[in-house]
Scaffold this motif. Structure first.
Motif, short mmCIF file in Angstrom:
data_model
loop_
_atom_site.label_atom_id
_atom_site.label_comp_id
_atom_site.label_asym_id
_atom_site.label_seq_id
_atom_site.Cartn_x
_atom_site.Cartn_y
_atom_site.Cartn_z
N ASP A 102 2.19 -3.77 4.49
CA ASP A 102 1.21 -3.73 5.05
C ASP A 102 -0.05 -2.91 3.99
O ASP A 102 -0.31 -2.01 4.85
N GLY A 103 0.10 -3.05 2.67
CA GLY A 103 -0.90 -2.51 2.14
C GLY A 103 -0.61 -1.26 1.85
O GLY A 103 -1.07 -0.47 0.79
N ARG A 104 0.99 -0.71 2.89
CA ARG A 104 0.93 1.23 2.09
C ARG A 104 2.13 1.08 1.03
O ARG A 104 3.00 0.25 1.21
N LYS A 105 2.48 1.60 -0.52
CA LYS A 105 3.19 1.70 -1.14
C LYS A 105 3.99 2.97 -1.51
O LYS A 105 3.03 3.61 -0.82
N GLU A 106 4.84 2.58 -1.83
CA GLU A 106 5.71 3.50 -2.88
C GLU A 106 6.55 3.72 -3.43
O GLU A 106 7.37 2.81 -3.79
#
Length: 197
Positions: free
Chosen positions: A154-158
């Protein structure tokens, strides 16, 4: 045995938020009699998937049509316990290509990488975000990019870490023997360059 090449996977996720899932829960010892890697997926999480009479446990995630995909998201300390390689075999044979957790037991992690199964270590915070997102929208598709070492939901990256050698093997579909054979030209050139010594 080499596996399929792995670069990027976009898939729905099966959530299993329990912590401290050990290898005997992944594949119980009584199913370790086979000498080949095939068929272990049938008994993945056997004692959680089926009751003592052999009937599916309706509420378990692998028996619930709500959840599907090639990515398993698990709670912290996944793969602890015995060193059985069969745990990685069972997960891969079932159809998973990635397991995401905030911590893996070292032996399980190495067994997974040796068998074409990508263990992705994320922060506790990111893992919680992933579980929360899946609860709200079970059909969420996430992206695991091995080349860039990024997981995105959902658009969050790690970013995640991986041994460079194992990364190269997974991207090329190599096992250890395949990797050595891929260096044949370099080995021959080295031999020729040093043959007079």
């Amino acid at each position: 045995m080499s596996k399929d090449k792995f670069t990027t996977l976009k898939s729905q996720v099966v959530p299993l938020p329990s912590e401290n899932i050990d290898t005997d829960q992944i594949i119980p010892a009584r199913f370790l009699k086979a000498t080949t890697r095939e068929g272990f997926g049938d008994n993945l999480f056997r004692d959680w998937r089926y009751d003592p009479a052999g009937k599916p446990v309706k509420d378990f995630v692998l028996n619930n049509a709500t959840w599907s995909g090639q990515i398993l998201a698990a709670g912290k300390n996944f793969g602890s316990g015995s060193s059985r390689e069969h745990a990685a075999w069972a997960i891969y044979d079932y159809g998973f290509r990635v397991v995401i957790s905030s911590f893996f037991a070292d032996i399980f992690k190495n067994n997974a990488l040796n068998n074409g199964l990508l263990p992705v270590v994320v922060s506790d915070r990111f893992l919680k975000t992933l579980f929360d997102t899946l609860q709200q929208k079970p059909t969420t598709v996430i992206t695991v990019d091995l080349e860039k070492q990024i997981v995105e939901v959902d658009g969050r990256k790690e970013n995640f870490e991986i041994n460079p050698y194992k990364k190269d093997c997974m991207i090329n579909g190599y096992d250890d023997i395949d990797y050595l054979l891929s260096l044949k030209k370099e080995v021959n050139e080295f031999d020729l360059a040093h043959s007079s010594i």
